[in-house]
Design an enzyme around this catalytic site. Sequence first.
Site, PDB file in Angstrom:
ATOM      1  N   LYS A 251       0.816  -1.223   0.000  1.00 45.65           N
ATOM      2  CA  LYS A 251       0.000   0.000   0.000  1.00 45.65           C
ATOM      3  C   LYS A 251       0.850   1.275   0.000  1.00 45.65           C
ATOM      4  O   LYS A 251       0.457   2.291  -0.576  1.00 45.65           O
ATOM      5  CB  LYS A 251      -0.937   0.021   1.218  1.00 45.65           C
ATOM      6  CG  LYS A 251      -1.808  -1.222   1.379  1.00 45.65           C
ATOM      7  CD  LYS A 251      -2.682  -1.495   0.182  1.00 45.65           C
ATOM      8  CE  LYS A 251      -3.512  -2.766   0.359  1.00 45.65           C
ATOM      9  NZ  LYS A 251      -4.002  -3.297  -0.918  1.00 45.65           N
TER      10      LYS A 251
ATOM     11  N   LYS B 147      -2.199   1.402   9.719  1.00 51.18           N
ATOM     12  CA  LYS B 147      -2.677   0.397   8.762  1.00 51.18           C
ATOM     13  C   LYS B 147      -1.580  -0.596   8.424  1.00 51.18           C
ATOM     14  O   LYS B 147      -0.432  -0.202   8.237  1.00 51.18           O
ATOM     15  CB  LYS B 147      -3.098   1.083   7.453  1.00 51.18           C
ATOM     16  CG  LYS B 147      -4.330   1.945   7.554  1.00 51.18           C
ATOM     17  CD  LYS B 147      -4.552   2.667   6.250  1.00 51.18           C
ATOM     18  CE  LYS B 147      -5.940   2.410   5.710  1.00 51.18           C
ATOM     19  NZ  LYS B 147      -6.164   3.078   4.420  1.00 51.18           N
TER      20      LYS B 147
ATOM     21  N   GLY C 235      -9.507  -5.375   3.191  1.00 55.59           N
ATOM     22  CA  GLY C 235     -10.760  -5.675   3.856  1.00 55.59           C
ATOM     23  C   GLY C 235     -10.880  -5.066   5.243  1.00 55.59           C
ATOM     24  O   GLY C 235     -11.693  -5.488   6.043  1.00 55.59           O
ATOM     25  N   GLY C 236     -10.045  -4.062   5.506  1.00 51.86           N
ATOM     26  CA  GLY C 236     -10.162  -3.366   6.787  1.00 51.86           C
ATOM     27  C   GLY C 236      -9.523  -4.093   7.938  1.00 51.86           C
ATOM     28  O   GLY C 236      -9.594  -3.644   9.085  1.00 51.86           O
TER      29      GLY C 236
ATOM     30  N   HIS D 290     -16.390   6.809   0.172  1.00 56.48           N
ATOM     31  CA  HIS D 290     -15.535   5.842  -0.513  1.00 56.48           C
ATOM     32  C   HIS D 290     -16.063   5.714  -1.945  1.00 56.48           C
ATOM     33  O   HIS D 290     -17.143   5.179  -2.167  1.00 56.48           O
ATOM     34  CB  HIS D 290     -15.619   4.516   0.245  1.00 56.48           C
ATOM     35  CG  HIS D 290     -14.844   3.417  -0.379  1.00 56.48           C
ATOM     36  ND1 HIS D 290     -13.939   2.645   0.322  1.00 56.48           N
ATOM     37  CD2 HIS D 290     -14.821   2.937  -1.641  1.00 56.48           C
ATOM     38  CE1 HIS D 290     -13.406   1.767  -0.486  1.00 56.48           C
ATOM     39  NE2 HIS D 290     -13.934   1.916  -1.679  1.00 56.48           N
TER      40      HIS D 290
ATOM     41  N   LYS E 191     -17.833  -3.362   3.025  1.00 57.81           N
ATOM     42  CA  LYS E 191     -18.937  -2.773   2.279  1.00 57.81           C
ATOM     43  C   LYS E 191     -20.230  -3.571   2.455  1.00 57.81           C
ATOM     44  O   LYS E 191     -20.214  -4.789   2.506  1.00 57.81           O
ATOM     45  CB  LYS E 191     -18.563  -2.728   0.794  1.00 57.81           C
ATOM     46  CG  LYS E 191     -17.361  -1.840   0.514  1.00 57.81           C
ATOM     47  CD  LYS E 191     -16.780  -2.086  -0.867  1.00 57.81           C
ATOM     48  CE  LYS E 191     -15.447  -1.367  -1.013  1.00 57.81           C
ATOM     49  NZ  LYS E 191     -14.703  -1.837  -2.198  1.00 57.81           N
TER      50      LYS E 191
ATOM     51  N   GLU F 247      -6.524   2.859  -2.425  1.00 61.08           N
ATOM     52  CA  GLU F 247      -5.737   1.706  -2.870  1.00 61.08           C
ATOM     53  C   GLU F 247      -6.239   1.254  -4.219  1.00 61.08           C
ATOM     54  O   GLU F 247      -7.299   1.677  -4.683  1.00 61.08           O
ATOM     55  CB  GLU F 247      -5.799   0.565  -1.856  1.00 61.08           C
ATOM     56  CG  GLU F 247      -7.186   0.012  -1.608  1.00 61.08           C
ATOM     57  CD  GLU F 247      -7.183  -1.076  -0.519  1.00 61.08           C
ATOM     58  OE1 GLU F 247      -6.453  -0.928   0.473  1.00 61.08           O
ATOM     59  OE2 GLU F 247      -7.909  -2.061  -0.691  1.00 61.08           O
TER      60      GLU F 247
ATOM     61  N   ARG G 171      -7.998  -6.985  -9.174  1.00 61.85           N
ATOM     62  CA  ARG G 171      -8.853  -8.167  -9.337  1.00 61.85           C
ATOM     63  C   ARG G 171     -10.265  -7.712  -9.678  1.00 61.85           C
ATOM     64  O   ARG G 171     -10.568  -6.526  -9.608  1.00 61.85           O
ATOM     65  CB  ARG G 171      -8.900  -8.949  -8.030  1.00 61.85           C
ATOM     66  CG  ARG G 171      -9.318  -8.055  -6.873  1.00 61.85           C
ATOM     67  CD  ARG G 171      -9.510  -8.799  -5.584  1.00 61.85           C
ATOM     68  NE  ARG G 171      -9.455  -7.914  -4.446  1.00 61.85           N
ATOM     69  CZ  ARG G 171     -10.433  -7.153  -3.989  1.00 61.85           C
ATOM     70  NH1 ARG G 171     -11.592  -7.138  -4.617  1.00 61.85           N
ATOM     71  NH2 ARG G 171     -10.281  -6.380  -2.937  1.00 61.85           N
TER      72      ARG G 171
ATOM     73  N   ARG H  77     -25.415  -6.444   0.041  1.00 59.46           N
ATOM     74  CA  ARG H  77     -24.810  -7.734   0.369  1.00 59.46           C
ATOM     75  C   ARG H  77     -25.562  -8.331   1.544  1.00 59.46           C
ATOM     76  O   ARG H  77     -25.560  -7.772   2.643  1.00 59.46           O
ATOM     77  CB  ARG H  77     -23.342  -7.550   0.760  1.00 59.46           C
ATOM     78  CG  ARG H  77     -22.512  -6.891  -0.332  1.00 59.46           C
ATOM     79  CD  ARG H  77     -21.056  -6.954   0.061  1.00 59.46           C
ATOM     80  NE  ARG H  77     -20.217  -6.172  -0.826  1.00 59.46           N
ATOM     81  CZ  ARG H  77     -18.890  -6.196  -0.793  1.00 59.46           C
ATOM     82  NH1 ARG H  77     -18.268  -6.945   0.099  1.00 59.46           N
ATOM     83  NH2 ARG H  77     -18.178  -5.466  -1.629  1.00 59.46           N
TER      84      ARG H  77
END
Lengths: 73, 442
Positions: B115, B156, B162-163, B206, B235, B286, B290, B333
């Site tokens: 990162k 971080k 994914g946090g 975001h 998310k 970031e 993918r 989701r």
Amino acid sequence: MARHEVESEVTGNVWKVLMTPGAAVSEGDVIMILESMKMEIPVESPSDGTLAEVCVAEEQQVEEDQLLAVVEA
Amino acid sequence: MHKVLIANRGAIARRVVRACHQLGLKSVVVYSEADAGAPYLEEASEAYALLGVTPKDTYLNQAVLLAIARDSGADAIHPGYGFLAENVDFAEAVLQQGITFIGPRPTWLAQMGDKVAARALMAQHGFPVFAGSELLTDPQQAAALAADIGYPVMVKPTGGGGGMGMVVVEDESDLANAMAQASAIAGSAFADSGVYLERYLSHPRHIEFQILADGRGNALHLYERECSVQRRNQKLLEESPAPGLDADQVAAVAQQAAAVCAQLGYDNVGTLESLFTQDQKVGFLEMNTRIQVEHGVTEAVTGCDLVATQIALADGADLPSQPPLDGFAMEVRLYAEDPDTLLPSTGRLAVFRPPNMQGLRVETGYQEGQILTPYYDAMLAKLIAHGDTREKAIGRLLVGLKAFEVVGVKTNAALLMSILQHPRFLNGQVDTGLVDAIRQNQ
């Protein structure tokens, strides 16, 4: 001396144990982190006192309501 | 390309099987003992069992996956998202076997996976970044840098995603502890235990940009996705276009994102994630190398089959032309989790009946009777609605969630419905603080 049993709220596995028995703890201190369904689930001390027992080891599978640790207040 | 091995599970495995069928390619799926009842095993051309249940033994087991690729005669591997999708060693091993890796070249996985390096690369190419530090080891050095950046700061892990492992620090007294905690978590979860600092932004938005690139200096964007509705940095709901922002500004950032990827010579698909502050400042977050979970939102508003395009690009195809934006799309989701505690919920799907409605697409890797284990993520299904207005997409999701019958595990359907009906959300006032605000008012 009050004995507080800390139980698992989920089925999952023990990812990281952050404290060893004998450690002084404050309410809300994270004793260990469980992992279930890719979520980190911190296990916090229910009270101020001493961490008397850690009943599980890292990478161990745990069931809902399984005893994880004991805190003596 | 003739036969694609899908090194993944769940909704994305099923989605790639479908794309393969559409392209006339054979598909090979793999499944752990926990996924033996999954619906896509019969939909794929071939299915191979993996011994065990843990990710390490199954979907992260590079040697076994490569052996299955060889045995099945697969000439391409689709890594999906999560698991090995951004694993440099795996991508290199795939290429060394003479198999096509359906994703960007390993050098991009490495560069964007670090990162700190990714942020520096973006800054070099003129993309805006927020204040942050290099990789840190020494707590005293960290204290000086944090003071420069200004509290609160976020610690971080550099190898994270994914946090996971992120810690917010309010003042200097908590910094050393937070660094130790983030570093310990990073060391056990990721290949790299390094941590770095970033300015912590209060309730930013975001916003991410879908990129397609051919590795020959051409790249285009397929507009933005608004992904601010999150809990625990994960998310919950995504939509396109982003509501309540200056559309010209968003379009300009999208163009810049595509231009940087073209300059870099990036290839295949990627998502450039950025943060928009409340005073409309933009900074790089970031780059995900993918296909994303929320790719269906972009598919709905562009008509572009992103997975099929990804496979074609990996096979050397030229970029498609940029489609116009058509209507409004939104995804929720559905997670197997307790709506009150947000803790994951495992068990047998005694009833599992996704809705079948016009303007609503459901992506799931599960079927009735399957058991949800603690080994994989809690996502049961994605519901993706499309409409000619944002309100229509919201309405379709509400009806779809209500009609979705799940018995056997708890789900977050009620939370999703309360977000969809919340005045702030309806007004397009979304930010990363929205879910907490809604939950506190309940």
